[in-house]
Design a protein around this motif. Structure first.
Motif, PDB file in Angstrom:
ATOM      1  N   GLU A 370      45.567  39.754  55.867  1.00  0.00           N
ATOM      2  CA  GLU A 370      45.188  40.126  54.503  1.00  0.00           C
ATOM      3  C   GLU A 370      45.292  38.925  53.565  1.00  0.00           C
ATOM      4  O   GLU A 370      44.448  38.728  52.677  1.00  0.00           O
ATOM      5  CB  GLU A 370      46.079  41.267  54.010  1.00  0.00           C
ATOM      6  N   LEU A 371      46.330  38.097  53.769  1.00  0.00           N
ATOM      7  CA  LEU A 371      46.490  36.906  52.939  1.00  0.00           C
ATOM      8  C   LEU A 371      45.348  35.916  53.178  1.00  0.00           C
ATOM      9  O   LEU A 371      44.740  35.407  52.223  1.00  0.00           O
ATOM     10  CB  LEU A 371      47.840  36.251  53.243  1.00  0.00           C
ATOM     11  N   LEU A 372      45.049  35.619  54.446  1.00  0.00           N
ATOM     12  CA  LEU A 372      43.981  34.669  54.765  1.00  0.00           C
ATOM     13  C   LEU A 372      42.640  35.144  54.208  1.00  0.00           C
ATOM     14  O   LEU A 372      41.853  34.354  53.691  1.00  0.00           O
ATOM     15  CB  LEU A 372      43.895  34.465  56.274  1.00  0.00           C
ATOM     16  N   LEU A 373      42.367  36.424  54.311  1.00  0.00           N
ATOM     17  CA  LEU A 373      41.111  36.969  53.801  1.00  0.00           C
ATOM     18  C   LEU A 373      41.007  36.841  52.286  1.00  0.00           C
ATOM     19  O   LEU A 373      39.904  36.779  51.737  1.00  0.00           O
ATOM     20  CB  LEU A 373      40.980  38.440  54.199  1.00  0.00           C
ATOM     21  N   LEU A 389      54.408  35.619  51.414  1.00  0.00           N
ATOM     22  CA  LEU A 389      54.653  36.832  52.198  1.00  0.00           C
ATOM     23  C   LEU A 389      56.131  37.202  52.272  1.00  0.00           C
ATOM     24  O   LEU A 389      56.468  38.377  52.384  1.00  0.00           O
ATOM     25  CB  LEU A 389      54.086  36.651  53.608  1.00  0.00           C
ATOM     26  N   TRP A 390      57.011  36.200  52.245  1.00  0.00           N
ATOM     27  CA  TRP A 390      58.454  36.473  52.360  1.00  0.00           C
ATOM     28  C   TRP A 390      59.205  35.708  51.272  1.00  0.00           C
ATOM     29  O   TRP A 390      60.026  34.829  51.563  1.00  0.00           O
ATOM     30  CB  TRP A 390      58.946  36.066  53.753  1.00  0.00           C
ATOM     31  N   PRO A 391      58.951  36.024  49.998  1.00  0.00           N
ATOM     32  CA  PRO A 391      59.553  35.251  48.905  1.00  0.00           C
ATOM     33  C   PRO A 391      61.072  35.363  48.832  1.00  0.00           C
ATOM     34  O   PRO A 391      61.728  34.468  48.290  1.00  0.00           O
ATOM     35  CB  PRO A 391      58.888  35.847  47.656  1.00  0.00           C
ATOM     36  N   SER A 392      61.650  36.420  49.350  1.00  0.00           N
ATOM     37  CA  SER A 392      63.104  36.609  49.255  1.00  0.00           C
ATOM     38  C   SER A 392      63.852  36.000  50.435  1.00  0.00           C
ATOM     39  O   SER A 392      65.083  35.985  50.433  1.00  0.00           O
ATOM     40  CB  SER A 392      63.430  38.104  49.152  1.00  0.00           C
ATOM     41  N   TYR A 477      38.114  46.634  48.090  1.00  0.00           N
ATOM     42  CA  TYR A 477      38.561  45.577  48.989  1.00  0.00           C
ATOM     43  C   TYR A 477      40.035  45.784  49.340  1.00  0.00           C
ATOM     44  O   TYR A 477      40.891  45.949  48.464  1.00  0.00           O
ATOM     45  CB  TYR A 477      38.356  44.212  48.324  1.00  0.00           C
ATOM     46  N   LEU A 478      40.336  45.819  50.655  1.00  0.00           N
ATOM     47  CA  LEU A 478      41.698  46.023  51.161  1.00  0.00           C
ATOM     48  C   LEU A 478      42.401  47.176  50.456  1.00  0.00           C
ATOM     49  O   LEU A 478      43.518  47.041  49.948  1.00  0.00           O
ATOM     50  CB  LEU A 478      42.535  44.745  51.034  1.00  0.00           C
ATOM     51  N   ALA A 479      41.711  48.308  50.390  1.00  0.00           N
ATOM     52  CA  ALA A 479      42.290  49.496  49.759  1.00  0.00           C
ATOM     53  C   ALA A 479      43.638  49.822  50.405  1.00  0.00           C
ATOM     54  O   ALA A 479      43.777  49.807  51.626  1.00  0.00           O
ATOM     55  CB  ALA A 479      41.333  50.676  49.907  1.00  0.00           C
ATOM     56  N   GLY A 480      44.606  50.108  49.588  1.00  0.00           N
ATOM     57  CA  GLY A 480      45.936  50.440  50.076  1.00  0.00           C
ATOM     58  C   GLY A 480      46.891  49.269  50.124  1.00  0.00           C
ATOM     59  O   GLY A 480      48.091  49.453  50.284  1.00  0.00           O
ATOM     60  N   CYS A 481      46.357  48.044  49.993  1.00  0.00           N
ATOM     61  CA  CYS A 481      47.217  46.854  49.976  1.00  0.00           C
ATOM     62  C   CYS A 481      47.532  46.494  48.526  1.00  0.00           C
ATOM     63  O   CYS A 481      46.618  46.235  47.735  1.00  0.00           O
ATOM     64  CB  CYS A 481      46.524  45.687  50.677  1.00  0.00           C
ATOM     65  N   ASP A 482      48.823  46.484  48.149  1.00  0.00           N
ATOM     66  CA  ASP A 482      49.208  46.223  46.767  1.00  0.00           C
ATOM     67  C   ASP A 482      49.789  44.830  46.570  1.00  0.00           C
ATOM     68  O   ASP A 482      50.447  44.551  45.569  1.00  0.00           O
ATOM     69  CB  ASP A 482      50.204  47.275  46.275  1.00  0.00           C
ATOM     70  N   GLU A 483      49.560  43.923  47.542  1.00  0.00           N
ATOM     71  CA  GLU A 483      50.035  42.553  47.393  1.00  0.00           C
ATOM     72  C   GLU A 483      49.295  41.877  46.240  1.00  0.00           C
ATOM     73  O   GLU A 483      48.097  42.105  46.031  1.00  0.00           O
ATOM     74  CB  GLU A 483      49.791  41.776  48.686  1.00  0.00           C
ATOM     75  N   PRO A 484      49.951  41.023  45.446  1.00  0.00           N
ATOM     76  CA  PRO A 484      49.285  40.353  44.327  1.00  0.00           C
ATOM     77  C   PRO A 484      48.045  39.577  44.744  1.00  0.00           C
ATOM     78  O   PRO A 484      47.032  39.584  44.030  1.00  0.00           O
ATOM     79  CB  PRO A 484      50.375  39.424  43.780  1.00  0.00           C
ATOM     80  N   PHE A 485      48.101  38.899  45.890  1.00  0.00           N
ATOM     81  CA  PHE A 485      46.932  38.124  46.318  1.00  0.00           C
ATOM     82  C   PHE A 485      45.749  39.038  46.626  1.00  0.00           C
ATOM     83  O   PHE A 485      44.595  38.678  46.366  1.00  0.00           O
ATOM     84  CB  PHE A 485      47.270  37.236  47.516  1.00  0.00           C
ATOM     85  N   GLU A 487      45.235  42.018  45.184  1.00  0.00           N
ATOM     86  CA  GLU A 487      44.752  42.552  43.907  1.00  0.00           C
ATOM     87  C   GLU A 487      43.876  41.538  43.181  1.00  0.00           C
ATOM     88  O   GLU A 487      42.859  41.905  42.567  1.00  0.00           O
ATOM     89  CB  GLU A 487      45.947  42.959  43.046  1.00  0.00           C
ATOM     90  N   ARG A 488      44.247  40.252  43.239  1.00  0.00           N
ATOM     91  CA  ARG A 488      43.413  39.220  42.611  1.00  0.00           C
ATOM     92  C   ARG A 488      42.043  39.135  43.278  1.00  0.00           C
ATOM     93  O   ARG A 488      41.008  39.077  42.601  1.00  0.00           O
ATOM     94  CB  ARG A 488      44.124  37.865  42.684  1.00  0.00           C
ATOM     95  N   ARG A 489      42.036  39.131  44.600  1.00  0.00           N
ATOM     96  CA  ARG A 489      40.766  39.064  45.317  1.00  0.00           C
ATOM     97  C   ARG A 489      39.949  40.333  45.092  1.00  0.00           C
ATOM     98  O   ARG A 489      38.725  40.284  44.968  1.00  0.00           O
ATOM     99  CB  ARG A 489      41.042  38.875  46.815  1.00  0.00           C
ATOM    100  N   ARG A 490      40.614  41.479  44.991  1.00  0.00           N
ATOM    101  CA  ARG A 490      39.925  42.741  44.751  1.00  0.00           C
ATOM    102  C   ARG A 490      39.213  42.701  43.403  1.00  0.00           C
ATOM    103  O   ARG A 490      38.064  43.161  43.269  1.00  0.00           O
ATOM    104  CB  ARG A 490      40.928  43.887  44.800  1.00  0.00           C
ATOM    105  N   ALA A 491      39.886  42.143  42.396  1.00  0.00           N
ATOM    106  CA  ALA A 491      39.274  42.034  41.069  1.00  0.00           C
ATOM    107  C   ALA A 491      38.062  41.108  41.098  1.00  0.00           C
ATOM    108  O   ALA A 491      37.037  41.372  40.455  1.00  0.00           O
ATOM    109  CB  ALA A 491      40.304  41.531  40.066  1.00  0.00           C
ATOM    110  N   GLN A 492      38.144  40.010  41.868  1.00  0.00           N
ATOM    111  CA  GLN A 492      37.017  39.090  41.986  1.00  0.00           C
ATOM    112  C   GLN A 492      35.822  39.763  42.666  1.00  0.00           C
ATOM    113  O   GLN A 492      34.676  39.617  42.220  1.00  0.00           O
ATOM    114  CB  GLN A 492      37.435  37.850  42.778  1.00  0.00           C
ATOM    115  N   VAL A 493      36.101  40.500  43.741  1.00  0.00           N
ATOM    116  CA  VAL A 493      35.022  41.180  44.470  1.00  0.00           C
ATOM    117  C   VAL A 493      34.387  42.248  43.588  1.00  0.00           C
ATOM    118  O   VAL A 493      33.155  42.401  43.550  1.00  0.00           O
ATOM    119  CB  VAL A 493      35.568  41.789  45.773  1.00  0.00           C
TER     120      VAL A 493
END
Length: 555
Positions: A370-373, A389-392, A477-485, A487-493
């Motif tokens: 999902e990140l690479l896409l 992916l693992w900020p903590s 785009y990537l429905a169901g994925c709530d990762e920030p990256f 969401e940004r790509r979803r807004a662009q698409v």
């Protein structure tokens, strides 16, 4: 502790091919995993080369508690140790045992590992013991997938897997077994049957050749009352949980036929059955494009259900043995491409005709894809991916998680990828890791490429491309994925989709194509109701009086 737990359970000696003896030889610091269904000779192969100075241990259900397992393994290894604390974590028990093994090279064979079930703590004990005792060679035989970190061990090069494809007898080995048993060379038809229908399955071969006698009917040993028939009932279908057997009894016809199981598992219930068959290696064998029903089991099921002729039964087995069709040619360059990734409406991947299932799709690998896409150029560095992916996590732990995810992703997208070979779809370019969308079918890439091929003004050919892009967008785009990256790509698409619909609607209107302009405008206002100009154009086309009232009411 019973002395019977410390010796192989085989009651007779068998000749084991040299290739298998070499495959299961001890490798210090490594796990040698024999994972196959009943009757594949796992115990026989391990026992054939067992030496007196090695340790053999037969697991049972009472070993699921790490304290019990630690104490008994210590006794089997002749290690002086106090009785372990039942409340101690599995990792602590493993470290205590590893300390007492220092200075020794040890080979341990654990048979019947399926008896541990899904005992996660017992798996942690064995995993930590293998890590803490580098001079330990661990060999495990199991019918079901063990609770061990197999992907991590594979990534580290410390996993040797021996499965049904390795344990089955090849054609020359089958011929030798039959010649020894019958005192004559097998006929071509007999050898073909044993090789294709029995699939070189050692237990099935033994029971079949013993049941043949002087009869000429190759299916005779499969009839009710014969040992092979009863064996399939007890050791194949009898090992399945009751709820799975209920599903199979209600809905079984889809199991028969050509190609991998997952291709025919068209609903959730069937996918549950297929996943269980594969996970527990029940009645399945590996094929080029995925796991498939064993030809003998397909013939057995057909005999029980269709009550057809012998030819029909054999045909059912032959069909199960046929592989899926080869993939279509790649769109660009040589070679072949059989990977399709869909992102609209949710993420899914298909290799050939096989959907990548949840069991072969680690969560970390899915997140990495999902990140690479979602990133520009479909690429990232290991450091950037680990941070996103693992900020903590601590940096080293995050990097390790990235390595595991990368390995899992490559394996999920390329099931036939062998150790040491280069991935076709996720490649390393210097410090970057890139998803090679040009080597696959990817809907978001195709959508973006078509939507951006615009010219001023729009003409007939450009309009066709824009319409093709709109048709590809079947959901978020990537429905169901709530990762920030994501969401940004979803807004662009989404923004690109809105612009494409705007251009299409404008061109259709100016070209007098009302029948195409209206659907484009309706989709546009459905996605973004605040587009006043789109509503006005709809009204001009004498459409949607209810919407006109709504527009007027909103001012």
């Amino acid at each position: 502790m019973l002395i019977s737990k410390l010796r192989p359970t085989t009651v007779r000696s068998h000749e084991v091919p040299a290739r298998l003896e070499d495959a299961v030889r001890p490798r210090f610091g490594c796990l040698t995993l024999l994972h196959a269904g009943a009757g594949y000779g796992k115990t026989t192969v391990l026992a054939a080369g067992h030496r007196p100075d090695w340790t053999w241990y037969n697991l049972d259900a009472t070993d699921r508690e790490p304290a019990n397992l630690a104490q008994r393994m210590g006794q089997a290894l002749r290690v002086d140790q106090p009785a372990p604390d039942p409340s101690a974590p599995a990792e602590v028990l493993a470290l205590e045992l590893a300390q007492r093994l220092q200075g020794r090279t040890v080979t341990v064979t654990l048979d019947r590992c399926e008896q541990l079930g899904e005992a996660v703590e017992a798996g942690r004990f064995l995993s930590e013991l293998l890590l803490a005792a580098p001079a330990l060679a661990l060999r495990v035989a199991t019918r079901t997938r063990p609770s061990l970190p197999l992907e991590r061990l594979r990534l580290e090069g410390r996993l040797v897997e021996v499965g049904p494809a390795d344990l089955r007898l090849n054609r020359s080995e089958i011929a030798a077994v039959l010649a020894r048993s019958w005192g004559r060379q097998p006929l071509p038809a007999e050898l073909d049957f044993a090789d294709t229908m029995l699939g070189g399955w050692p237990a099935a071969l033994q029971l079949w050749q013993g049941g043949m006698g002087d009869q000429a009917d190759l299916l005779g040993p499969l009839q009710p009352g014969q040992p092979l028939h009863e064996y399939l009932h007890e050791e194949v279908f009898g090992t399945l949980p009751e709820e799975v057997m209920d599903q199979v009894s209600r809905d079984w016809r889809w199991l028969l036929g050509r190609g991998p199981l997952i291709k025919r598992a068209s609903n959730a219930s069937r996918r549950q059955v297929a996943d269980r068959f594969v996970r527990d290696r029940v009645a399945v064998v590996p094929g080029r494009y995925g796991w498939r029903v064993h030809p003998l089991v397909a013939a057995f099921a057909s005999m029980h259900t269709s009550r057809g002729s012998a030819a029909a039964v054999i045909r059912a087995g032959r069909e199960a043995e046929v592989q899926a069709a080869p993939p279509e040619p790649e769109r660009q360059g040589g070679g072949s491409s059989c990977l399709t990734i869909r992102t609209f409406g949710g993420l899914s991947a298909t290799t050939g005709d096989s959907l990548v299932t949840d069991t072969s799709w680690p969560a970390a690998a899915r997140r990495l894809l999902e990140l690479l896409l979602s990133l520009p150029g479909y690429r990232t560095t290991a450091h950037e991916a680990a941070q996103m992916l693992w900020p903590s996590h601590q940096p080293r732990a995050a990097r390790n998680s990235f390595n595991v995810a990368l390995h899992g992703l490559r394996r999920a997208l390329e099931p036939d990828l062998t150790d040491g070979s280069r991935s076709r779809y996720v490649v390393r370019e210097g410090r970057l890791y890139r998803l090679c969308v040009e080597r696959m079918t990817c809907d978001v890439e195709d959508f973006t490429r078509l939507a951006r091929q615009t010219s001023a003004p729009v003409d007939e050919s450009v309009a066709r491309r824009l319409a093709g892009a709109v048709d590809l967008h079947t959901g978020d785009y990537l429905a169901g994925c709530d990762e920030p990256f994501a969401e940004r790509r979803r807004a662009q698409v989404r923004s690109l989709l809105l612009a494409t619909l705007e251009d299409l609607a404008r061109w259709y209107t100016s070209s007098g194509r009302r029948d195409l302009a209206v659907p484009a405008l309706k989709r546009l206002v459905a996605l973004e109701p605040g587009r006043r100009e789109a509503w006005e154009r709809l009204l001009e086309l004498h459409e949607a009086p209810e919407e006109a009232s709504q527009l007027a009411s909103t001012g």
